[in-house]
Design a protein around this motif. Structure first.
Motif, short mmCIF file in Angstrom:
data_model
loop_
_atom_site.label_atom_id
_atom_site.label_comp_id
_atom_site.label_asym_id
_atom_site.label_seq_id
_atom_site.Cartn_x
_atom_site.Cartn_y
_atom_site.Cartn_z
N ASP A 173 0.82 -1.21 0.00
CA ASP A 173 0.00 0.00 0.00
C ASP A 173 0.86 1.26 0.00
O ASP A 173 1.84 1.36 0.72
N ILE A 174 0.46 2.24 -0.80
CA ILE A 174 1.00 3.59 -0.73
C ILE A 174 -0.02 4.42 0.05
O ILE A 174 -1.21 4.42 -0.28
N SER A 175 0.44 5.08 1.10
CA SER A 175 -0.49 5.75 2.00
C SER A 175 0.06 7.11 2.41
O SER A 175 1.14 7.52 2.00
N SER A 176 -0.73 7.80 3.23
CA SER A 176 -0.34 9.08 3.81
C SER A 176 -1.13 9.26 5.09
O SER A 176 -2.08 8.51 5.36
N PRO A 177 -0.78 10.24 5.91
CA PRO A 177 -1.57 10.48 7.12
C PRO A 177 -3.04 10.74 6.83
O PRO A 177 -3.90 10.52 7.69
N ALA A 178 -3.36 11.22 5.61
CA ALA A 178 -4.75 11.51 5.25
C ALA A 178 -5.51 10.28 4.78
O ALA A 178 -6.72 10.32 4.65
N GLY A 179 -4.81 9.17 4.53
CA GLY A 179 -5.50 7.96 4.10
C GLY A 179 -4.74 7.21 3.02
O GLY A 179 -3.69 7.65 2.54
N LYS A 180 -5.30 6.07 2.63
CA LYS A 180 -4.69 5.24 1.60
C LYS A 180 -4.75 5.95 0.26
O LYS A 180 -5.75 6.56 -0.10
N ILE A 181 -3.65 5.85 -0.50
CA ILE A 181 -3.57 6.46 -1.82
C ILE A 181 -3.72 5.40 -2.91
O ILE A 181 -4.40 5.61 -3.91
N GLY A 182 -3.08 4.26 -2.74
CA GLY A 182 -3.14 3.23 -3.77
C GLY A 182 -2.47 1.95 -3.33
O GLY A 182 -2.04 1.80 -2.19
N GLY A 183 -2.38 1.00 -4.26
CA GLY A 183 -1.79 -0.29 -3.97
C GLY A 183 -1.02 -0.83 -5.15
O GLY A 183 -1.24 -0.43 -6.30
N ALA A 184 -0.09 -1.76 -4.87
CA ALA A 184 0.78 -2.33 -5.88
C ALA A 184 0.58 -3.83 -5.99
O ALA A 184 0.05 -4.47 -5.08
N ALA A 185 1.00 -4.40 -7.12
CA ALA A 185 0.99 -5.84 -7.33
C ALA A 185 2.17 -6.21 -8.21
O ALA A 185 2.67 -5.37 -8.97
N THR B 219 -11.64 1.02 9.12
CA THR B 219 -12.51 2.04 8.56
C THR B 219 -13.93 1.54 8.51
O THR B 219 -14.20 0.35 8.66
N VAL B 220 -14.85 2.44 8.29
CA VAL B 220 -16.27 2.07 8.29
C VAL B 220 -16.87 2.08 6.90
O VAL B 220 -17.99 1.62 6.71
N SER B 221 -16.19 2.63 5.91
CA SER B 221 -16.73 2.61 4.55
C SER B 221 -15.60 2.59 3.54
O SER B 221 -14.52 3.10 3.78
N ALA B 222 -15.88 1.95 2.40
CA ALA B 222 -14.86 1.89 1.35
C ALA B 222 -14.54 3.27 0.81
O ALA B 222 -13.42 3.56 0.41
N ALA B 223 -15.54 4.15 0.77
CA ALA B 223 -15.30 5.48 0.24
C ALA B 223 -14.24 6.21 1.04
O ALA B 223 -13.46 6.99 0.51
N LYS B 224 -14.16 5.94 2.34
CA LYS B 224 -13.16 6.61 3.17
C LYS B 224 -11.80 5.93 3.09
O LYS B 224 -10.81 6.49 3.52
N ARG B 225 -11.76 4.72 2.56
CA ARG B 225 -10.48 4.00 2.49
C ARG B 225 -9.53 4.64 1.50
O ARG B 225 -8.33 4.55 1.65
N VAL B 226 -10.06 5.20 0.41
CA VAL B 226 -9.22 5.69 -0.66
C VAL B 226 -9.25 7.21 -0.68
O VAL B 226 -10.26 7.80 -1.00
N ASP B 227 -8.14 7.82 -0.32
CA ASP B 227 -8.09 9.28 -0.24
C ASP B 227 -7.46 9.82 -1.51
O ASP B 227 -6.29 9.57 -1.78
N PRO B 228 -8.22 10.55 -2.32
CA PRO B 228 -7.74 10.93 -3.65
C PRO B 228 -6.54 11.87 -3.63
O PRO B 228 -6.41 12.73 -2.77
N LEU B 229 -5.70 11.72 -4.65
CA LEU B 229 -4.55 12.61 -4.82
C LEU B 229 -4.99 14.05 -5.08
O LEU B 229 -4.30 14.99 -4.70
N ARG B 230 -6.12 14.22 -5.74
CA ARG B 230 -6.60 15.58 -6.00
C ARG B 230 -6.83 16.33 -4.69
O ARG B 230 -6.44 17.49 -4.55
N LYS B 231 -7.46 15.65 -3.73
CA LYS B 231 -7.75 16.28 -2.44
C LYS B 231 -6.46 16.63 -1.70
O LYS B 231 -6.36 17.68 -1.07
N GLN B 232 -5.46 15.77 -1.78
CA GLN B 232 -4.23 15.98 -1.03
C GLN B 232 -3.28 16.97 -1.69
O GLN B 232 -2.45 17.57 -1.01
N SER B 233 -3.37 17.11 -3.01
CA SER B 233 -2.42 17.98 -3.72
C SER B 233 -3.04 19.26 -4.26
O SER B 233 -2.35 20.27 -4.41
#
Length: 349
Positions: free
Chosen positions: A231-243, A283-297
């Motif tokens: 997982d790629i993350s930040s204090p604001a939430g998860k950003i993405g994942g790798a495989a 977390t309580v919802s999937a929507a909160k799991r993924v914190d968009p880059l747009r919001k953070q940048s």
């Protein structure tokens, strides 16, 4: 023998050693890390000398840890990082700039073609027919990409996927499902020679292969870090994942999807994300799991990708290129014979 390992988010660890009678000799550790007390450096050097040249990373790290003074403080590196540098020295691992990289950012293609291209380009790099490559994906239609070993019916609500016009495809790597929409994600694939991650564990290779993108994100003011295995993350939430996927010939496919501006409500209607997985993430919802880059940048998706590309070119010396007609034709054929077939999509029903 010389080995280097840049700790993701940390410091550079450098080792020089010799092998005599199948044992490590004349070992020296260096780097831009911090270590107290000074005597700890000599203790680490002594701990490696005399070990078998075939010693595992775990054995090497254990020897370092056992030799450290009780009051030792290591900042920017770990005993495991020393072990990785040793294994890379003995295995004669390469660095990013030991290869001629190519950067591709082609136009959008069908979701299944994206997945077929991963197989085509990985096999080409493995055979030496293509230089090591970074490919940025573009999307112009919605899709769900499930992992190689995921159950289709457990992961995807087929009725809702059809209602929203979301294509469902399966990739060749493991890991979890990804929800894609045009302009909503940043996805890239690395097709790298195995020598680049020689001496690393799978977990170390995940972080190592994404250190360049963490540097790019941090330069944009995003406090990005690597969490867990992939997982790629930040204090604001998860950003993405790798495989990842590795070929018998040694080539490595490493791809990442990061959220830019995710429609969380639609995502949870299309994906069957279980309560157990959500509770495990705290977390309580999937929507909160993924914190968009747009919001953070506060930046456009294009601006973020431009910074990523510039950072990759600066760190690797990559030159820009494009897919060949032959590669696209081979990918289209793979779509027909594999990636669009019921047998592949429902390989795990």
């Amino acid at each position: 023998m010389h080995g280097e390992y840049k700790v993701p988010g940390g410091k550079l660890v450098v080792v020089d050693l010799e092998i005599a009678d199948e044992r490590i000799a004349r070992f020296r550790l260096a780097g831009d890390f911090f270590l107290e007390p000074d005597e700890a450096l000599e203790a680490i050097d002594r701990s490696i000398v005399g070990l078998p040249s075939t010693a595992s990373a775990a054995d090497l790290a254990g020897a370092v840890r056992a030799a450290l003074p009780a009051d030792a403080v290591l900042l920017g590196f770990t005993p495991e990082a020393v072990a990785t540098a040793v294994r890379r020295a003995i295995g004669r691992a390469a660095d990013w700039r030991d290869f001629e990289w190519e950067l591709l950012h082609p136009v959008a293609v069908k979701p299944a073609v994206h997945l077929a291209l991963d197989q085509v380009l990985l096999e080409e790099v493995g055979s030496g027919a293509r230089r090591p490559t970074l490919r940025i994906w573009e999307w112009d239609e919605p899709a769900v990409v499930i992992g190689s070993f995921q159950s289709l019916k457990n992961e995807v609500d087929a009725a809702n996927a059809a209602r929203f016009g979301v294509d469902v495809v399966r990739r060749i790597t493991g890991g979890g499902a990804m929800f894609m929409e045009a302009g909503s994600v940043v996805t890239y694939s690395l097709y790298a020679p195995g020598d680049l991650v020689r001496g690393m564990s799978f977990a170390e290779s995940y972080a190592y292969l994404d250190d360049w993108v963490l540097q790019a994100l941090r330069s944009l003011g995003i406090d990005a870090t690597y969490q867990g295995l992939n997982d790629i993350s930040s204090p604001a939430g998860k950003i993405g994942g790798a495989a990842q996927k590795r070929l018998g010939g040694g080539a490595v496919l490493h791809h990442v999807t990061m959220s830019y501006d995710m429609d969380g409500e639609k995502m949870v209607q299309v994906l069957r994300i279980g309560r157990e997985k959500m509770s495990d993430k705290g977390t309580v919802s999937a929507a909160k799991r993924v914190d968009p880059l747009r919001k953070q940048s506060g930046l456009s998706r294009a601006a973020i990708i431009e910074r990523m590309e510039d950072t990759f070119v600066r760190l690797t010396g990559a030159t820009r290129g494009d897919l060949t007609e032959a590669e696209l034709a081979e990918a289209e054929e793979l779509v027909r014979t594999k990636f669009s077939t019921k047998e592949w999509l429902e390989r795990v029903p």
